[in-house]
Design a protein around this motif. Sequence first.
Motif, PDB file in Angstrom:
ATOM      1  N   UNK A  87       0.813  -1.224   0.000  1.00 28.28           N
ATOM      2  CA  UNK A  87       0.000   0.000   0.000  1.00 28.28           C
ATOM      3  C   UNK A  87       0.846   1.274   0.000  1.00 28.28           C
ATOM      4  N   UNK A  88       1.987   1.245   0.695  1.00 34.26           N
ATOM      5  CA  UNK A  88       2.867   2.417   0.732  1.00 34.26           C
ATOM      6  C   UNK A  88       3.475   2.683  -0.640  1.00 34.26           C
ATOM      7  N   UNK A  89       3.876   1.606  -1.339  1.00 37.11           N
ATOM      8  CA  UNK A  89       4.429   1.752  -2.685  1.00 37.11           C
ATOM      9  C   UNK A  89       3.383   2.323  -3.631  1.00 37.11           C
ATOM     10  N   UNK A  90       2.163   1.788  -3.570  1.00 37.50           N
ATOM     11  CA  UNK A  90       1.091   2.252  -4.445  1.00 37.50           C
ATOM     12  C   UNK A  90       0.779   3.726  -4.197  1.00 37.50           C
ATOM     13  N   UNK A 216       9.236   3.058   2.461  1.00 37.66           N
ATOM     14  CA  UNK A 216       9.559   1.741   1.906  1.00 37.66           C
ATOM     15  C   UNK A 216      10.879   1.780   1.156  1.00 37.66           C
ATOM     16  N   UNK A 217      11.283   2.961   0.703  1.00 37.41           N
ATOM     17  CA  UNK A 217      12.569   3.093  -0.008  1.00 37.41           C
ATOM     18  C   UNK A 217      13.738   2.784   0.923  1.00 37.41           C
ATOM     19  N   UNK A 218      13.610   3.178   2.177  1.00 35.06           N
ATOM     20  CA  UNK A 218      14.657   2.857   3.152  1.00 35.06           C
ATOM     21  C   UNK A 218      14.746   1.343   3.338  1.00 35.06           C
ATOM     22  N   UNK A 219      13.593   0.690   3.385  1.00 39.93           N
ATOM     23  CA  UNK A 219      13.579  -0.765   3.577  1.00 39.93           C
ATOM     24  C   UNK A 219      14.334  -1.483   2.471  1.00 39.93           C
ATOM     25  N   UNK A 220      14.095  -1.086   1.222  1.00 38.17           N
ATOM     26  CA  UNK A 220      14.771  -1.746   0.110  1.00 38.17           C
ATOM     27  C   UNK A 220      16.210  -1.264  -0.040  1.00 38.17           C
ATOM     28  N   UNK A 221      16.500  -0.087   0.471  1.00 39.26           N
ATOM     29  CA  UNK A 221      17.896   0.333   0.544  1.00 39.26           C
ATOM     30  C   UNK A 221      18.682  -0.555   1.492  1.00 39.26           C
ATOM     31  N   UNK A 222      18.043  -0.975   2.587  1.00 40.43           N
ATOM     32  CA  UNK A 222      18.675  -1.905   3.527  1.00 40.43           C
ATOM     33  C   UNK A 222      18.927  -3.256   2.857  1.00 40.43           C
ATOM     34  N   UNK A 223      17.956  -3.711   2.040  1.00 43.72           N
ATOM     35  CA  UNK A 223      18.138  -4.967   1.304  1.00 43.72           C
ATOM     36  C   UNK A 223      19.368  -4.884   0.406  1.00 43.72           C
ATOM     37  N   UNK A 224      19.498  -3.765  -0.308  1.00 42.87           N
ATOM     38  CA  UNK A 224      20.659  -3.578  -1.185  1.00 42.87           C
ATOM     39  C   UNK A 224      21.953  -3.589  -0.381  1.00 42.87           C
ATOM     40  N   UNK A 225      21.939  -2.940   0.777  1.00 39.67           N
ATOM     41  CA  UNK A 225      23.136  -2.884   1.622  1.00 39.67           C
ATOM     42  C   UNK A 225      23.537  -4.275   2.102  1.00 39.67           C
ATOM     43  N   UNK A 226      22.550  -5.047   2.546  1.00 41.91           N
ATOM     44  CA  UNK A 226      22.839  -6.415   3.011  1.00 41.91           C
ATOM     45  C   UNK A 226      23.404  -7.252   1.863  1.00 41.91           C
ATOM     46  N   UNK A 227      22.884  -7.055   0.642  1.00 47.66           N
ATOM     47  CA  UNK A 227      23.380  -7.801  -0.516  1.00 47.66           C
ATOM     48  C   UNK A 227      24.841  -7.477  -0.795  1.00 47.66           C
ATOM     49  N   UNK A 228      25.201  -6.211  -0.724  1.00 52.41           N
ATOM     50  CA  UNK A 228      26.603  -5.830  -0.987  1.00 52.41           C
ATOM     51  C   UNK A 228      27.524  -6.327   0.128  1.00 52.41           C
ATOM     52  N   UNK A 229      27.048  -6.291   1.367  1.00 53.21           N
ATOM     53  CA  UNK A 229      27.839  -6.850   2.470  1.00 53.21           C
ATOM     54  C   UNK A 229      28.052  -8.348   2.251  1.00 53.21           C
ATOM     55  N   UNK A 230      27.011  -9.011   1.744  1.00 57.56           N
ATOM     56  CA  UNK A 230      27.135 -10.444   1.445  1.00 57.56           C
ATOM     57  C   UNK A 230      28.194 -10.695   0.387  1.00 57.56           C
ATOM     58  N   UNK A 231      28.186  -9.873  -0.673  1.00 51.81           N
ATOM     59  CA  UNK A 231      29.176 -10.041  -1.748  1.00 51.81           C
ATOM     60  C   UNK A 231      30.597  -9.887  -1.212  1.00 51.81           C
TER      61      UNK A 231
END
Length: 450
Positions: A87-90, A216-231
């Motif tokens: 709903x927040x994205x919409x 919600x942008x912050x939430x997906x920014x965190x996802x991106x950060x975790x992905x780069x930390x994983x790499x």
Amino acid sequence: MTQTFYPHKSRRTFYTAIPPKKTFSGSITATENRNKKDMELTANEEQKETGKAPKDKKFDLQPGLITLMLGGLSLGMAEFMIMGVLPDVAQSLQVSIPVAGQLISLYALGVVIGAPLMVMLAGKFPPKQLLMAMMGMFGLFNGIFALAPNHETLAAARLFSGLPHGAFFGVGAVVASKLAAPGREARAVSVMFAGLTVANLIGVPLGTWIGHQFSWRISFGIVALVAWITAISIRKWLPNVATQQNGSARESLQVFKSPAFWTIIGISAIGTGGMFTWISYIAPLMINVSGFPAGSMMLIMMVAGLGMAVGNFIGGRLADRYSPLKTTASLLLAMIVCLLAVALLSKYQVISILLTFVTGATAFAVIAPMQMLMISHAKNAEMLASATLQASANTGNALGAFLGGLPIAAGFGYTSPEYVGVVLAFIGFLFCMLLRTIPRQLSVQKHPAV
């Protein structure tokens, strides 16, 4: 060879000291590979005699497995968090919720397309480099998703962010099994998939809360950060491992001619669909049948997530103790019992909560055994077959949600999806019985078929 003089001795005696062997971190050497093969042969001989996996040393939770679990955390958050912040994205993009809901389907489409495609295109690269590249790509497109100015950019980023999902889990499962000691392969695979359970238990609720309270942008920014930390962590801590995928892409495609391969795909795409008939409609079930208030759904989902976390590790232990096929078949039968219990007993709140935990545990317990089942049947195409299995699991997700919704639409109530799930799980069990009759040819046989 060195000589050491000990002055406290009564005579001038020199003792010969043997210097320790040098060890090298960051890779699995040829000697280690030979030693592991010898251990596997011994383990297989004991397993043939007893019918059970041999008891060995305590399971070693290596840093390399932790990096794979971290990748599972970021992938799980990206896949499931969108449902909570939809709903927040919409609202932020000024589109309807059904239009925003297409982002869920686009991610699933990316998983189905990307799982086999990425492994085939990059099959010649070492698994470690492949995993690093996929996490980097995943982080990039989730970063774009977080910054997207319009729905079109958002949709494209969502599709491309789904491409590495199935391939990462497919390749990661093969790598995890190679890192494990003989008789502990499935448990190692379950460590990687524990990232998904942590995502459902902690990551998704936390990301949803951040999306509601801030953006919600912050939430997906965190996802991106975790992905780069994983790499970065993969580059630092994951050893280089060799797989059996040494042939060309054309040779790897020969796995698609195997009857056993398609039987296992049937187990995944249809059998696990039983779980998705339950989880897809758990909210109306708990609210309208069990009588819980809507505000309690976050806690109920955490109970389900906790069950999934426990079941994930139990499934790995069972597959190592017995065999992937026996474990998968038994867990599908257990799933049938759980779904029937949910359908008949959900009107009792305490029992309903207990069943939420147990059904979640049973549902996720089948993941690691099924992954090992596919790996053990894929000759020289482990990564491709394992990644394709992940794509089929998303098919099970869609199939379970679609078929489970039909009886609700027909007016049969919110317990009716469970009966559909019983049928799907039983079909999966029949596929397991069919697999017992199919001969297989393996370059390295680690588990008996039954």
